[in-house]
Design a protein around this motif. Structure first.
Motif, PDB file in Angstrom:
ATOM      1  N   ASN A  82       0.814  -1.210   0.000  1.00 25.49           N
ATOM      2  CA  ASN A  82       0.000   0.000   0.000  1.00 25.49           C
ATOM      3  C   ASN A  82       0.849   1.263   0.000  1.00 25.49           C
ATOM      4  O   ASN A  82       0.473   2.277  -0.592  1.00 25.49           O
ATOM      5  CB  ASN A  82      -0.943   0.010   1.207  1.00 25.49           C
ATOM      6  N   ASP A  83       2.016   1.205   0.660  1.00 22.76           N
ATOM      7  CA  ASP A  83       2.895   2.377   0.685  1.00 22.76           C
ATOM      8  C   ASP A  83       3.969   2.327  -0.405  1.00 22.76           C
ATOM      9  O   ASP A  83       4.797   3.223  -0.507  1.00 22.76           O
ATOM     10  CB  ASP A  83       3.553   2.527   2.059  1.00 22.76           C
ATOM     11  N   LYS A  84       3.929   1.280  -1.229  1.00 25.18           N
ATOM     12  CA  LYS A  84       4.837   1.148  -2.378  1.00 25.18           C
ATOM     13  C   LYS A  84       4.049   0.518  -3.524  1.00 25.18           C
ATOM     14  O   LYS A  84       4.187  -0.656  -3.833  1.00 25.18           O
ATOM     15  CB  LYS A  84       6.068   0.316  -2.002  1.00 25.18           C
ATOM     16  N   ARG A  85       3.213   1.346  -4.134  1.00 25.00           N
ATOM     17  CA  ARG A  85       2.287   0.889  -5.170  1.00 25.00           C
ATOM     18  C   ARG A  85       2.965   0.850  -6.540  1.00 25.00           C
ATOM     19  O   ARG A  85       3.653   1.793  -6.919  1.00 25.00           O
ATOM     20  CB  ARG A  85       1.081   1.830  -5.222  1.00 25.00           C
ATOM     21  N   ILE A  86       2.733  -0.225  -7.269  1.00 30.41           N
ATOM     22  CA  ILE A  86       3.279  -0.355  -8.624  1.00 30.41           C
ATOM     23  C   ILE A  86       2.308   0.372  -9.551  1.00 30.41           C
ATOM     24  O   ILE A  86       1.271  -0.167  -9.937  1.00 30.41           O
ATOM     25  CB  ILE A  86       3.429  -1.833  -9.025  1.00 30.41           C
ATOM     26  N   ALA A  87       2.637   1.622  -9.883  1.00 29.95           N
ATOM     27  CA  ALA A  87       1.675   2.517 -10.528  1.00 29.95           C
ATOM     28  C   ALA A  87       1.925   2.694 -12.021  1.00 29.95           C
ATOM     29  O   ALA A  87       3.064   2.644 -12.489  1.00 29.95           O
ATOM     30  CB  ALA A  87       1.715   3.879  -9.841  1.00 29.95           C
ATOM     31  N   VAL A  88       0.824   2.914 -12.750  1.00 34.19           N
ATOM     32  CA  VAL A  88       0.873   3.244 -14.174  1.00 34.19           C
ATOM     33  C   VAL A  88       0.018   4.479 -14.401  1.00 34.19           C
ATOM     34  O   VAL A  88      -1.091   4.590 -13.866  1.00 34.19           O
ATOM     35  CB  VAL A  88       0.348   2.085 -15.055  1.00 34.19           C
ATOM     36  N   ASP A  89       0.535   5.419 -15.199  1.00 32.31           N
ATOM     37  CA  ASP A  89      -0.197   6.635 -15.547  1.00 32.31           C
ATOM     38  C   ASP A  89      -0.259   6.729 -17.071  1.00 32.31           C
ATOM     39  O   ASP A  89       0.774   6.837 -17.732  1.00 32.31           O
ATOM     40  CB  ASP A  89       0.523   7.853 -14.964  1.00 32.31           C
ATOM     41  N   ASN A  90      -1.472   6.646 -17.617  1.00 30.29           N
ATOM     42  CA  ASN A  90      -1.645   6.750 -19.071  1.00 30.29           C
ATOM     43  C   ASN A  90      -2.577   7.918 -19.394  1.00 30.29           C
ATOM     44  O   ASN A  90      -3.788   7.749 -19.526  1.00 30.29           O
ATOM     45  CB  ASN A  90      -2.225   5.457 -19.653  1.00 30.29           C
ATOM     46  N   PRO A  91      -2.028   9.136 -19.539  1.00 28.94           N
ATOM     47  CA  PRO A  91      -2.847  10.311 -19.865  1.00 28.94           C
ATOM     48  C   PRO A  91      -3.054  10.457 -21.373  1.00 28.94           C
ATOM     49  O   PRO A  91      -2.739  11.487 -21.968  1.00 28.94           O
ATOM     50  CB  PRO A  91      -2.021  11.457 -19.289  1.00 28.94           C
ATOM     51  N   GLY A  92      -3.549   9.374 -21.992  1.00 28.63           N
ATOM     52  CA  GLY A  92      -3.775   9.402 -23.429  1.00 28.63           C
ATOM     53  C   GLY A  92      -2.539   9.109 -24.248  1.00 28.63           C
ATOM     54  O   GLY A  92      -2.533   9.291 -25.468  1.00 28.63           O
ATOM     55  N   GLY A  93      -1.489   8.623 -23.594  1.00 30.08           N
ATOM     56  CA  GLY A  93      -0.243   8.355 -24.308  1.00 30.08           C
ATOM     57  C   GLY A  93      -0.228   7.040 -25.057  1.00 30.08           C
ATOM     58  O   GLY A  93       0.632   6.810 -25.903  1.00 30.08           O
ATOM     59  N   ALA A  94      -1.183   6.143 -24.736  1.00 27.33           N
ATOM     60  CA  ALA A  94      -1.263   4.838 -25.408  1.00 27.33           C
ATOM     61  C   ALA A  94      -2.735   4.520 -25.630  1.00 27.33           C
ATOM     62  O   ALA A  94      -3.419   4.070 -24.714  1.00 27.33           O
ATOM     63  CB  ALA A  94      -0.593   3.761 -24.559  1.00 27.33           C
ATOM     64  N   ASN A  95      -3.216   4.759 -26.835  1.00 29.81           N
ATOM     65  CA  ASN A  95      -4.641   4.595 -27.127  1.00 29.81           C
ATOM     66  C   ASN A  95      -5.012   3.217 -27.649  1.00 29.81           C
ATOM     67  O   ASN A  95      -6.199   2.920 -27.825  1.00 29.81           O
ATOM     68  CB  ASN A  95      -5.091   5.657 -28.133  1.00 29.81           C
ATOM     69  N   ASN A  96      -4.018   2.376 -27.915  1.00 27.68           N
ATOM     70  CA  ASN A  96      -4.292   1.031 -28.424  1.00 27.68           C
ATOM     71  C   ASN A  96      -3.898  -0.053 -27.430  1.00 27.68           C
ATOM     72  O   ASN A  96      -3.699  -1.202 -27.806  1.00 27.68           O
ATOM     73  CB  ASN A  96      -3.565   0.814 -29.754  1.00 27.68           C
ATOM     74  N   GLY A  97      -3.764   0.328 -26.167  1.00 25.75           N
ATOM     75  CA  GLY A  97      -3.393  -0.620 -25.131  1.00 25.75           C
ATOM     76  C   GLY A  97      -1.936  -0.486 -24.725  1.00 25.75           C
ATOM     77  O   GLY A  97      -1.147   0.207 -25.381  1.00 25.75           O
ATOM     78  N   TRP A  98      -1.575  -1.144 -23.634  1.00 24.07           N
ATOM     79  CA  TRP A  98      -0.202  -1.084 -23.121  1.00 24.07           C
ATOM     80  C   TRP A  98       0.053  -2.293 -22.229  1.00 24.07           C
ATOM     81  O   TRP A  98      -0.874  -3.004 -21.841  1.00 24.07           O
ATOM     82  CB  TRP A  98       0.041   0.211 -22.334  1.00 24.07           C
ATOM     83  N   THR A  99       1.325  -2.531 -21.921  1.00 20.46           N
ATOM     84  CA  THR A  99       1.699  -3.614 -21.009  1.00 20.46           C
ATOM     85  C   THR A  99       2.712  -3.104 -19.990  1.00 20.46           C
ATOM     86  O   THR A  99       3.549  -2.255 -20.307  1.00 20.46           O
ATOM     87  CB  THR A  99       2.321  -4.810 -21.757  1.00 20.46           C
ATOM     88  N   LEU A 100       2.613  -3.624 -18.782  1.00 17.98           N
ATOM     89  CA  LEU A 100       3.597  -3.346 -17.736  1.00 17.98           C
ATOM     90  C   LEU A 100       4.319  -4.648 -17.441  1.00 17.98           C
ATOM     91  O   LEU A 100       3.685  -5.658 -17.119  1.00 17.98           O
ATOM     92  CB  LEU A 100       2.917  -2.830 -16.467  1.00 17.98           C
TER      93      LEU A 100
END
Length: 209
Positions: A82-100
């Motif tokens: 909870n204090d070390k979250r594996i985060a992703v931020d996609n502000p419209g930078g990938a409109n066809n999907g993405w992978t982490l």
């Protein structure tokens, strides 16, 4: 009497004409316009963040401690808290999907290291192998819906290949922000491995499809 009435009527009529002649009359009009606002797409990114959404500097995830043994053994741990979250931020930078994905910082050649002692993360039950289980984790959406965004399946590291933590399909929200916690970890430790505090540098990567 009729003449008087007529004169009064004429006087009033003349005054009315003078009043109209001295007043300018304008028709009501409207004018239209349009405002313009451009919102550019942001950049797809990943970080490890705390509960206040600040980036955690030099985060460490400790596996459960074990005791040196003459037999092969396995230890477990968790990637993402909870204090070390594996985060992703996609502000419209990938409109066809993405992978982490997650991999050793030096794929294929990285090793668990304590001083001069090492063992593998991508070998086997005898030489050492790290298994990751994203499906054991919890996915949380902060912005956007979780529809089309799924956790990866359990997989062991082999060769230089990474393990997929999260996949976002083309139909998922183009603007999304969220994180995963509680990803399961399991490491096979070789028999006779010397005591020590071992570390393995890891790198998570988010990429547009």
């Amino acid at each position: 009497m009729k003449k008087l009435i007529t004169n009064v009527a004429l006087a009033v009529g003349v005054a009315g004409v003078v009043g109209l002649a001295g007043t300018a009359v304008y028709a009501a009009t409207t004018a239209t316009s349009e405002l313009s606002q451009t919102i550019n797409a942001g950049v797809l990114s990943t970080d490890i963040r705390d509960t206040g959404d600040s980036v955690v500097t030099n985060p460490t995830f400790a596996m459960n401690a074990t005791t040196a043994s003459t037999s092969a053994q396995t230890t477990t741990g968790t990637f993402g808290a909870n204090d070390k979250r594996i985060a992703v931020d996609n502000p419209g930078g990938a409109n066809n999907g993405w992978t982490l994905t997650l991999n050793a910082t030096t794929p294929g050649t990285g090793k668990w290291t304590s001083g001069s002692n090492t063992y593998q993360y991508n070998g086997n039950a005898t030489t050492g192998q790290l298994t990751v289980n994203p499906a054991a984790g919890t996915l949380t959406s902060m912005i956007g819906a979780s529809t089309g965004i799924t956790l990866g399946s359990q997989a062991a590291f082999s060769g230089t290949s990474p393990v997929t933590l999260i996949s976002a399909a083309a139909g998922s929200d183009d603007v999304w922000r969220g994180y995963v916690t509680g990803v399961g970890l399991s490491q096979a430790i070789p028999a006779g491995q010397a005591a020590g505090t071992y570390t393995l540098p890891m790198t998570q990567t988010v990429a547009a499809i």
